[in-house]
Design a protein around this motif. Structure first.
Motif, PDB file in Angstrom:
ATOM      1  N   ALA A 194       0.812  -1.219   0.000  1.00 59.09           N
ATOM      2  CA  ALA A 194       0.000   0.000   0.000  1.00 59.09           C
ATOM      3  C   ALA A 194       0.847   1.270   0.000  1.00 59.09           C
ATOM      4  N   ASP A 195       2.102   1.195   0.421  1.00 58.67           N
ATOM      5  CA  ASP A 195       2.935   2.396   0.586  1.00 58.67           C
ATOM      6  C   ASP A 195       3.712   2.684  -0.706  1.00 58.67           C
ATOM      7  N   VAL A 196       3.409   3.833  -1.355  1.00 59.16           N
ATOM      8  CA  VAL A 196       4.086   4.214  -2.603  1.00 59.16           C
ATOM      9  C   VAL A 196       5.040   5.380  -2.380  1.00 59.16           C
ATOM     10  N   ARG A 197       5.287   5.731  -1.120  1.00 59.95           N
ATOM     11  CA  ARG A 197       6.148   6.885  -0.854  1.00 59.95           C
ATOM     12  C   ARG A 197       7.570   6.661  -1.348  1.00 59.95           C
ATOM     13  N   GLU A 198       8.053   5.439  -1.262  1.00 61.25           N
ATOM     14  CA  GLU A 198       9.415   5.147  -1.719  1.00 61.25           C
ATOM     15  C   GLU A 198       9.544   5.373  -3.221  1.00 61.25           C
ATOM     16  N   GLU A 199       8.528   4.943  -3.984  1.00 65.57           N
ATOM     17  CA  GLU A 199       8.565   5.137  -5.441  1.00 65.57           C
ATOM     18  C   GLU A 199       8.539   6.630  -5.793  1.00 65.57           C
ATOM     19  N   MET A 200       7.723   7.391  -5.071  1.00 64.04           N
ATOM     20  CA  MET A 200       7.652   8.827  -5.355  1.00 64.04           C
ATOM     21  C   MET A 200       8.955   9.529  -4.977  1.00 64.04           C
ATOM     22  N   ASP A 201       9.591   9.085  -3.915  1.00 60.87           N
ATOM     23  CA  ASP A 201      10.891   9.668  -3.544  1.00 60.87           C
ATOM     24  C   ASP A 201      11.924   9.408  -4.640  1.00 60.87           C
ATOM     25  N   ARG A 202      11.904   8.197  -5.181  1.00 59.67           N
ATOM     26  CA  ARG A 202      12.868   7.887  -6.243  1.00 59.67           C
ATOM     27  C   ARG A 202      12.553   8.670  -7.515  1.00 59.67           C
ATOM     28  N   LEU A 203      11.286   8.848  -7.808  1.00 57.16           N
ATOM     29  CA  LEU A 203      10.918   9.645  -8.983  1.00 57.16           C
ATOM     30  C   LEU A 203      11.400  11.087  -8.833  1.00 57.16           C
ATOM     31  N   ARG A 204      11.263  11.631  -7.640  1.00 64.06           N
ATOM     32  CA  ARG A 204      11.756  12.996  -7.416  1.00 64.06           C
ATOM     33  C   ARG A 204      13.280  13.052  -7.594  1.00 64.06           C
ATOM     34  N   ALA A 205      13.965  12.020  -7.111  1.00 66.19           N
ATOM     35  CA  ALA A 205      15.423  11.978  -7.277  1.00 66.19           C
ATOM     36  C   ALA A 205      15.802  11.883  -8.747  1.00 66.19           C
ATOM     37  N   HIS A 206      15.018  11.128  -9.530  1.00 64.39           N
ATOM     38  CA  HIS A 206      15.299  11.017 -10.970  1.00 64.39           C
ATOM     39  C   HIS A 206      15.093  12.365 -11.674  1.00 64.39           C
ATOM     40  N   ILE A 207      14.083  13.119 -11.241  1.00 62.15           N
ATOM     41  CA  ILE A 207      13.851  14.440 -11.843  1.00 62.15           C
ATOM     42  C   ILE A 207      15.047  15.344 -11.596  1.00 62.15           C
ATOM     43  N   GLN A 208      15.559  15.319 -10.372  1.00 66.62           N
ATOM     44  CA  GLN A 208      16.722  16.163 -10.072  1.00 66.62           C
ATOM     45  C   GLN A 208      17.935  15.715 -10.878  1.00 66.62           C
ATOM     46  N   ALA A 209      18.117  14.399 -11.032  1.00 63.50           N
ATOM     47  CA  ALA A 209      19.238  13.887 -11.827  1.00 63.50           C
ATOM     48  C   ALA A 209      19.106  14.323 -13.284  1.00 63.50           C
ATOM     49  N   ALA A 210      17.880  14.316 -13.802  1.00 61.19           N
ATOM     50  CA  ALA A 210      17.654  14.735 -15.192  1.00 61.19           C
ATOM     51  C   ALA A 210      17.980  16.215 -15.358  1.00 61.19           C
ATOM     52  N   ARG A 211      17.557  17.033 -14.430  1.00 63.54           N
ATOM     53  CA  ARG A 211      17.833  18.471 -14.532  1.00 63.54           C
ATOM     54  C   ARG A 211      19.345  18.738 -14.420  1.00 63.54           C
ATOM     55  N   ASP A 212      20.018  17.971 -13.579  1.00 65.07           N
ATOM     56  CA  ASP A 212      21.471  18.139 -13.452  1.00 65.07           C
ATOM     57  C   ASP A 212      22.172  17.792 -14.765  1.00 65.07           C
ATOM     58  N   MET A 213      21.702  16.741 -15.446  1.00 62.69           N
ATOM     59  CA  MET A 213      22.311  16.365 -16.726  1.00 62.69           C
ATOM     60  C   MET A 213      22.087  17.435 -17.788  1.00 62.69           C
ATOM     61  N   LEU A 214      20.888  18.007 -17.820  1.00 65.15           N
ATOM     62  CA  LEU A 214      20.610  19.067 -18.792  1.00 65.15           C
ATOM     63  C   LEU A 214      21.496  20.286 -18.524  1.00 65.15           C
ATOM     64  N   ALA A 215      21.722  20.592 -17.267  1.00 61.62           N
ATOM     65  CA  ALA A 215      22.592  21.724 -16.931  1.00 61.62           C
ATOM     66  C   ALA A 215      24.040  21.414 -17.277  1.00 61.62           C
ATOM     67  N   GLU A 216      24.410  20.147 -17.164  1.00 59.54           N
ATOM     68  CA  GLU A 216      25.790  19.727 -17.467  1.00 59.54           C
ATOM     69  C   GLU A 216      26.103  19.855 -18.954  1.00 59.54           C
ATOM     70  N   GLY A 217      25.147  19.481 -19.802  1.00 58.36           N
ATOM     71  CA  GLY A 217      25.362  19.536 -21.250  1.00 58.36           C
ATOM     72  C   GLY A 217      26.280  18.420 -21.721  1.00 58.36           C
ATOM     73  N   GLY A 218      26.736  18.533 -22.976  1.00 55.73           N
ATOM     74  CA  GLY A 218      27.602  17.505 -23.543  1.00 55.73           C
ATOM     75  C   GLY A 218      26.797  16.319 -24.057  1.00 55.73           C
ATOM     76  N   ALA A 219      27.496  15.208 -24.283  1.00 56.27           N
ATOM     77  CA  ALA A 219      26.868  13.998 -24.821  1.00 56.27           C
ATOM     78  C   ALA A 219      26.223  13.221 -23.679  1.00 56.27           C
TER      79      ALA A 219
END
Length: 288
Positions: free
Chosen positions: A213-238
């Protein structure tokens, strides 16, 4: 990433057009078309392009035309001397002296001077290689321009994914009181089971119900993935390959969230989340 560039040039009676275009591709695939005799340009392109590009299907096309050159003329003085000697002999025999235009009309008196083709080709190939470098530079610029536009699009998809995660977290079925109530009703059903379950088994079943019943762990990981994606876009390159892998992780968490959902509203949000992640993944395929 897509891009197109064209360069025109000319030298030593040659003119040419270089065109290059790139489309999306998982790996770097280079294809070259050039006239016979200009094979060194393909080797130069295959050496230079990987220095500037990491992914994509690149098609390079070279067309070359040679203008009709006007050859220089020269007088074959040795042959002219022989003709003049014969003319003097004829004149000494009482015949009229030959006219100048008649002498010049003798085959071989005037002959064309051909330019050293080897030197001309060396200069042309040097100019072609310089234009090849400029062409690849313009292609890179075109791809970077598209990449800048894609950053805006990708951030928009990430904003939508973040909005859906916030909506999922606010969903009533994910709140602690709703989870406790659901657990009480499910435990009550287990207690009413016939035959009655042992206490140890009952504790195991309750623990499983809580975990499902607890989906908080999945939502925490999704938030972490969003931050990782934004960091990659800021980094640029290949970053294309890493971003593609991250999209797989996004999708994994969204699938788990949907499978755990026992609420219509949370399921609807989860399906919208999966659709947004798929749109993000499709755009990521355009990134180098």
């Amino acid at each position: 990433m897509t891009g197109f560039a064209r360069v025109d040039g000319h030298a030593d009676g040659y003119s040419w057009t270089f065109e290059v275009k790139s489309v999306n591709g998982r790996n770097l695939d280079i294809r070259c078309r050039q006239p016979a005799g200009f094979d060194t340009l393909e080797a130069a392109a295959r050496a230079e392009i990987p220095k500037r590009l990491a992914r994509g299907s690149v098609n390079l096309n070279l067309t070359v035309n040679r203008s009709q050159s006007v050859s220089q003329l020269r007088i074959n003085r040795e042959l002219l001397a022989q003709v003049l000697e014969l003319a003097r002999e004829i004149e000494g025999a009482g015949a009229a002296a030959p006219r100048l235009d008649s002498l010049l009309a003798v085959r071989g008196i005037i002959e064309p001077v051909e330019e050293d083709e080897g030197d001309a080709r060396e200069r042309v190939e040097a100019a072609l290689k310089a234009d090849l470098g400029r062409l690849i530079g313009e292609l890179v610029t075109a791809r970077l321009s598209e990449g800048a536009r894609l950053v805006t699009v990708l951030n928009g998809h990430l904003d939508e994914i973040e909005r859906l995660i916030t909506a999922a977290a606010a969903c009533a079925s994910t709140q602690p009181e709703a989870l406790r109530e659901r657990l009480r009703s499910q435990v009550a059903a287990l207690l009413d089971a016939a035959p009655a379950l042992p206490e140890e088994r009952l504790a195991q079943e309750a623990a499983i119900l809580i975990a499902k019943a607890d989906v908080r762990e999945e939502m925490d990981r999704l938030r972490a993935h969003i931050q990782a994606a934004r960091d990659m876009l800021a980094e640029g390159g290949a970053i294309g390959r890493r971003f593609d892998f991250l999209c797989q992780e996004f999708n994994r968490e969204a699938n788990t969230l949907c499978s755990k959902s026992a609420d219509v509203e949370l399921t609807r949000i989860g399906l919208s989340l999966k659709a947004s992640i798929e749109q993000l993944r499709e755009q990521v395929q355009n990134i180098e």
